[in-house]
Design a protein around this motif. Structure first.
Motif, PDB file in Angstrom:
ATOM      1  N   ILE A 115      -4.199  -4.295  -4.451  1.00 24.25           N
ATOM      2  CA  ILE A 115      -3.888  -3.814  -3.096  1.00 24.25           C
ATOM      3  C   ILE A 115      -4.882  -2.743  -2.665  1.00 24.25           C
ATOM      4  O   ILE A 115      -5.204  -1.822  -3.424  1.00 24.25           O
ATOM      5  CB  ILE A 115      -2.444  -3.283  -3.020  1.00 24.25           C
ATOM      6  N   LYS A 116      -5.370  -2.871  -1.433  1.00 30.04           N
ATOM      7  CA  LYS A 116      -6.240  -1.867  -0.822  1.00 30.04           C
ATOM      8  C   LYS A 116      -5.391  -1.092   0.186  1.00 30.04           C
ATOM      9  O   LYS A 116      -5.068  -1.595   1.267  1.00 30.04           O
ATOM     10  CB  LYS A 116      -7.422  -2.555  -0.132  1.00 30.04           C
ATOM     11  N   GLU A 117      -5.024   0.110  -0.179  1.00 32.84           N
ATOM     12  CA  GLU A 117      -3.964   0.844   0.513  1.00 32.84           C
ATOM     13  C   GLU A 117      -4.169   0.971   2.032  1.00 32.84           C
ATOM     14  O   GLU A 117      -3.260   0.719   2.807  1.00 32.84           O
ATOM     15  CB  GLU A 117      -3.794   2.239  -0.103  1.00 32.84           C
ATOM     16  N   GLY A 118      -5.356   1.370   2.475  1.00 34.56           N
ATOM     17  CA  GLY A 118      -5.590   1.572   3.910  1.00 34.56           C
ATOM     18  C   GLY A 118      -5.336   0.306   4.709  1.00 34.56           C
ATOM     19  O   GLY A 118      -4.625   0.318   5.720  1.00 34.56           O
ATOM     20  N   GLU A 119      -5.881  -0.799   4.237  1.00 33.10           N
ATOM     21  CA  GLU A 119      -5.688  -2.077   4.923  1.00 33.10           C
ATOM     22  C   GLU A 119      -4.251  -2.575   4.787  1.00 33.10           C
ATOM     23  O   GLU A 119      -3.702  -3.184   5.711  1.00 33.10           O
ATOM     24  CB  GLU A 119      -6.657  -3.126   4.370  1.00 33.10           C
ATOM     25  N   ALA A 120      -3.643  -2.317   3.656  1.00 37.26           N
ATOM     26  CA  ALA A 120      -2.265  -2.757   3.419  1.00 37.26           C
ATOM     27  C   ALA A 120      -1.303  -2.122   4.422  1.00 37.26           C
ATOM     28  O   ALA A 120      -0.332  -2.745   4.857  1.00 37.26           O
ATOM     29  CB  ALA A 120      -1.842  -2.444   1.988  1.00 37.26           C
ATOM     30  N   ASN A 121      -1.566  -0.872   4.793  1.00 33.98           N
ATOM     31  CA  ASN A 121      -0.726  -0.204   5.788  1.00 33.98           C
ATOM     32  C   ASN A 121      -0.787  -0.932   7.132  1.00 33.98           C
ATOM     33  O   ASN A 121       0.231  -1.059   7.823  1.00 33.98           O
ATOM     34  CB  ASN A 121      -1.173   1.248   5.974  1.00 33.98           C
ATOM     35  N   ALA A 122      -1.971  -1.413   7.496  1.00 34.49           N
ATOM     36  CA  ALA A 122      -2.121  -2.173   8.741  1.00 34.49           C
ATOM     37  C   ALA A 122      -1.311  -3.460   8.687  1.00 34.49           C
ATOM     38  O   ALA A 122      -0.660  -3.845   9.667  1.00 34.49           O
ATOM     39  CB  ALA A 122      -3.593  -2.477   8.994  1.00 34.49           C
ATOM     40  N   VAL A 123      -1.327  -4.127   7.538  1.00 29.47           N
ATOM     41  CA  VAL A 123      -0.560  -5.368   7.369  1.00 29.47           C
ATOM     42  C   VAL A 123       0.939  -5.089   7.496  1.00 29.47           C
ATOM     43  O   VAL A 123       1.674  -5.836   8.165  1.00 29.47           O
ATOM     44  CB  VAL A 123      -0.872  -6.013   6.001  1.00 29.47           C
ATOM     45  N   LYS A 124       1.404  -4.012   6.890  1.00 30.65           N
ATOM     46  CA  LYS A 124       2.826  -3.653   6.962  1.00 30.65           C
ATOM     47  C   LYS A 124       3.251  -3.379   8.395  1.00 30.65           C
ATOM     48  O   LYS A 124       4.337  -3.794   8.829  1.00 30.65           O
ATOM     49  CB  LYS A 124       3.100  -2.422   6.091  1.00 30.65           C
ATOM     50  N   ILE A 125       2.399  -2.693   9.158  1.00 32.98           N
ATOM     51  CA  ILE A 125       2.709  -2.408  10.565  1.00 32.98           C
ATOM     52  C   ILE A 125       2.874  -3.711  11.353  1.00 32.98           C
ATOM     53  O   ILE A 125       3.805  -3.864  12.144  1.00 32.98           O
ATOM     54  CB  ILE A 125       1.603  -1.535  11.187  1.00 32.98           C
TER      55      ILE A 125
END
Length: 397
Positions: free
Chosen positions: A46-56
């Motif tokens: 998991i790439k945290e910064g991009e993962a946050n965008a996916v969750k949003i």
């Protein structure tokens, strides 16, 4: 042998990639948004910064938000796609359907188009697809993911029940501000759910990065059809156009005649060379290089013969004359006055090269042989824009 080698290599490569996929390792290409690849294990992490965008994306869509507010939210927070661009509706759609985000490793799902490129909208048979549960770390919980899938399926069904609108300028009309293709869009608003059909800038529709306003479909199509009737499809223009077309046709025939002479000359040269080689071979002067030379000459001869036949077939087809051209134009004049949608679409494809919409004018590029008209009149007022200035530009084809 080259074809066999290529196909065999493709099979071996696919075999190796399947072995890699069964171990849930990265098989190449760019990983999905939210993931990167561990250099040592070649597995997804998991790439945290991009993962946050996916969750949003998933959380907002599951709560009932549309694409536009989700895009606004992501762009305002500074998130970017894998390629470093702002998010658009197409990128959101692909992400929201991706099973990898609930930990399902998927390989060999997308089919290929005729040109060999991947087709994201086409899928292979289930028996050919590799799916492994918990094959990579999940970013989204299954409850949210399937709530999103249920809503997307519902929206797809609702869209399929809507009557299709016809946009005559589809594929021909472009935004003068950013150059993107303008796309047809139908929406309903107001208490009575009045339907509005417009042409929207593709860039603005997807990413809101262009300021070009939406324009009424009927208004723009009327401008183009009126110009066709004024400049081309009218009785007064028939004589002028037929003369130009006949002149062009005769010039084309002269060009083809000259080209045929050159091709015939080259064909005779090839036959002379081939006869010399045959004489040399029959006299015992055989060498492997002579065989290769003969093969090359034969190939060139076949290509030239085929091209000559094509040119002759075109020249001996229907003879172009004034009466034939007049009949063709009169047929289109009748069709444009009847305003049949299918006929109008064909007429626009025949005579219109492109339409560019600017803030203060509409430029129409017409496909007319050796006819050039400068200037133009002013359009009528509409609720969208006032005093549209019309510039007409015609080019040779």
């Amino acid at each position: 042998m080259a074809e066999y080698y290529s196909k065999n290599l493709a099979r071996e490569v696919m075999k190796g990639m399947k072995e890699t996929a069964l171990q849930c390792k990265h098989t190449g290409g760019s990983p999905p948004l939210g993931y990167s690849v561990d250099p040592s294990t070649k597995k997804y992490i998991i790439k945290e910064g991009e993962a946050n965008a996916v969750k949003i994306m998933f959380e907002m869509y599951a709560k009932g938000y549309g694409y536009s507010p989700i895009i606004d939210k992501l762009n305002s927070l500074g998130y970017k796609t894998k390629t470093g661009r702002n998010f658009g509706k197409n990128s959101l759609s692909e992400i929201l359907r991706n099973e990898k985000y609930i930990g399902i490793y998927v390989f060999n799902k997308s089919s290929k188009m005729f040109n060999g490129k991947r087709n994201s909208h086409g899928t292979k048979k289930e028996s050919e697809i590799i799916k492994i549960q918990d094959g990579l770390p999940a970013i989204v919980d299954t409850e949210t993911f399937y709530a999103v899938q249920k809503r997307m399926l519902s929206n797809k069904r609702n869209a399929s029940n809507k009557a299709k609108e016809t946009y005559l300028l589809s594929g021909k009309i472009f935004c003068g501000s950013c150059g993107a293709a303008m796309i047809g869009h139908t929406s309903c608003s107001g208490r009575n759910k009045t339907k509005y059909s417009t042409y929207n800038c593709g860039t603005r529709y997807r990413t809101k990065q262009c300021r070009m306003k939406n324009l009424s479909r009927d208004y723009l199509e009327d401008i183009v059809l009126n110009e066709l009737k004024t400049k081309i499809l009218n009785i007064a223009s028939i004589k002028r156009l037929t003369k130009k077309l006949i002149t062009h046709y005769k010039k084309m025939l002269n060009t083809n005649t000259g080209e045929l002479k050159s091709l015939d000359k080259r064909l005779k040269e090839l036959e002379f060379e081939m006869n010399n080689l045959l004489n040399a071979i029959t006299q015992g002067m055989f060498h492997i290089s002579l065989k290769e030379k003969m093969s090359n000459l034969e190939t060139e001869k076949n290509k030239i013969s085929s091209y000559i036949n094509e040119i002759k077939a075109g020249m001996t087809g229907i003879e172009i004359n004034e009466k034939l051209i007049e009949q063709y134009i009169i047929k289109d004049i009748i069709a444009i006055n009847k305003k049949d949608t299918n006929d109008l679409k064909k007429i626009i494809n025949t005579y219109v090269e492109s339409v560019f919409v600017f803030d203060d004018k509409v430029e129409i590029n017409l496909i007319i042989i050796f006819v050039h008209i400068n200037g133009g009149g002013e359009g009528c007022r509409t609720p969208v824009r006032r005093q549209q200035h019309l510039g007409i530009y015609e080019r040779s084809q």
